[in-house]
Design an enzyme around this catalytic site. Structure first.
Site, PDB file in Angstrom:
ATOM      1  CB  ALA A 163      35.625  46.837  34.804  1.00 28.88           C
ATOM      2  CB  CYS A 164      36.324  42.086  38.259  1.00 30.58           C
ATOM      3  SG  CYS A 164      36.213  40.672  37.152  1.00 30.58           S
ATOM      4  CB  THR A 165      41.596  42.247  38.498  1.00 27.88           C
ATOM      5  OG1 THR A 165      41.078  41.208  39.317  1.00 27.88           O
ATOM      6  CG2 THR A 165      41.803  43.484  39.330  1.00 27.88           C
TER       7      THR A 165
END
Length: 104
Positions: A11-13
């Site tokens: 999960a990235c920003t």
């Protein structure tokens, strides 16, 4: 002997490109090392490729490659967890898989 099983979450920003790049890189590195691997993504589209209760029960180790908080972390209670950033998963997935396996 059964294959070692790795599961995880990326999960990235922004929840777009890097989330999926990390997923692909980890899965490729794990398979090349001879392990089974399934990675759930949590991003702009919500959770995809969701880990089932069976996936989690059968897993030997969990990799969390995230730059944000993830949902459902409590599902992994009792499992060894290796945590790192999304960018580390993209740039050096072989090392991440190797370090995670050492937790078993």
């Amino acid at each position: 002997m059964n294959k070692m099983k790795i599961i995880g979450i990326t999960a990235c920003t922004a929840g777009i490109a890097h989330t999926y790049m990390a997923q692909s890189a980890l899965q490729d590195a794990a398979r090349k090392a001879g392990y089974d691997c399934k990675i759930e993504t949590q991003g702009a589209m919500g959770a995809e490729n969701e880990l089932s209760a069976a996936d989690i029960a059968d897993a030997d180790v969990v990799i969390i490659g995230a730059d944000i908080g993830i949902e459902g972390r409590d599902r992994f209670e009792g499992k060894p967890i290796y945590e790192t950033s999304v960018s580390s998963c993209v740039t050096d997935p072989k090392k991440i898989v190797s370090e995670a396996i050492k937790l078993i």
